[in-house]
Enzyme design. Structure first.
Site, PDB file in Angstrom:
ATOM      1  CE  LYS A  44      -3.892  -2.244   2.218  1.00 38.22           C
ATOM      2  NZ  LYS A  44      -4.468  -2.726   3.480  1.00 38.22           N
ATOM      3  CD  GLN A  50      -3.707  -4.386   6.680  1.00 38.03           C
ATOM      4  OE1 GLN A  50      -3.514  -3.473   5.893  1.00 38.03           O
ATOM      5  NE2 GLN A  50      -4.385  -5.470   6.354  1.00 38.03           N
ATOM      6  CG  ASP A  99     -10.258  -0.223   5.094  1.00 37.97           C
ATOM      7  OD1 ASP A  99     -10.057  -0.610   3.932  1.00 37.97           O
ATOM      8  OD2 ASP A  99      -9.629  -0.642   6.083  1.00 37.97           O
TER       9      ASP A  99
END
Ligand code: NDP
Length: 300
Positions: A54, A98, A121
């Protein structure tokens, strides 16, 4: 008949190119550099690989990347304090924590501590509600990537029968919401669904998000249907040598490719689209934060 293979790797590259174009315009015209902060708690090797990828791709498209690595035993309060700092930082347009988080941390609490407009997200309860009610939301990356590939292949999805196998909050449910928003007739199937084979056979669009290797065989696929395989499963591959393994999806590719009209492979299908959509969401968040028009083709 052999299906068209939907090349997620190539598609993701075009999404990243579009993102990079928007990043340079934001920089040159408005003096803004979009920034994505990624927070990793602990040292799970798979998560470390994701976070590294990422960060690398964020820099490659010209955005700022802020990585925060915290030890496994970080108290929940410290993580929440970091999220609060990132929420308040105007250089940070997107925040991703995460998952999974260590057991002593309340995942829901952390997810819902991210400012909804920076929640790239799309897991914050507000974004879940906005998506469900057809309003402007931050949309989870994996379903967004699937939607982009479906729109690209079909043009309009209106009136198509879509079956989503799997009802998780991160893939199945938001996928179903997005398909409904594009006027598909949507069925969500799960582990209690009766006669799953027959349900799948009714699908013009079949999305598999189960996490069970090759569980959907070709004879569950309607001839000509579009199959999106979200599953990532590692299975033994003795043909590659002792102890070797390979990745497969939730769909039995070899039989399904004979029947489907189009299909995503694993690897190289949905997987690469997920990070590309994270970058797309960061651009969207940045544009919204600065009251600028949203990038076309990069949102739901
Ligand atoms: P979850 O485990 O959270 O959800 C799995 C879903 O599948 C559940 O709704 C479950 O039903 C359903 N299910 C399980 N067994 C069956 C069965 N026999 N028949 C029908 N439905 C069944 O998984 P995720 O949604 O998080 O992930 C799904 C897959 O997608 C995984 O392989 C994951 O690795 C992959 N993935 C890939 C990503 C990518 O970037 N390509 C990103 C995210 C996930 P029930 O609710 O009834 O238990």
């Amino acid at each position: 008949m052999s299906a068209k293979i939907i090349d997620g790797k190539a598609f993701a590259a075009t999404v990243r190119e579009k993102v990079a174009g928007h990043v340079s315009r934001l920089r040159e015209v408005h003096g803004i550099v979009p920034g994505l902060a990624v927070v990793l708690v602990g040292d799970d090797p798979a998560s470390e690989v994701y976070v590294r990828n990422k960060g690398k791709q964020t820099l490659e498209v010209g955005m700022n990347s802020y990585e925060h690595k915290l030890p496994e035993d970080t108290p929940e309060a410290d993580l929440l304090a970091l999220v609060a700092r990132l929420n308040a930082d105007p250089a940070v347009h997107g925040i991703l924590v995460q998952l999974p988080l260590p057991d002593h941390i309340d995942e829901e609490k952390v997810i819902n501590s991210v400012t909804p407009s920076k929640d790239v997200d799309g897991f914050h309860i507000l974004n879940v509600g906005l998506l469900a009610t057809g309003q402007k939301a931050m949309v989870p990356c994996t379903p967004l990537g699937c939607l982009m590939m479906l729109r690209d292949h079909h043009g309009s999805l209106s009136g198509l029968n879509a079956v989503v196998v799997g009802r998780s909050n991160i893939v199945g449910k938001p996928m179903a919401q997005l398909l409904l928003r594009d006027s598909c007739t949507v069925t969500i199937a799960h582990s209690r669904t009766k006669d799953l084979a027959e349900v799948c056979r009714g699908a013009d669009i079949l999305v598999a998000a189960v996490g069970r290797a090759q569980m959907i065989p070709g004879d569950w696929v309607k001839p000509g249907a579009t199959v999106i395989d979200v599953g990532i499963n590692r299975i033994p591959a003795p043909e590659k040598g002792e102890g070797k393994s390979r990745l497969v999806g939730d769909v039995d590719f070899d039989s399904a490719v004979q029947v489907a009209g189009a299909i995503t492979p694993v690897p190289g299908g949905v997987g690469p689209m997920t990070i590309a959509c994270l970058l797309a969401n960061t651009i969207t968040a940045c544009c919204r934060a600065h009251d600028l028009p949203e990038p076309s083709g990069l949102t739901a």
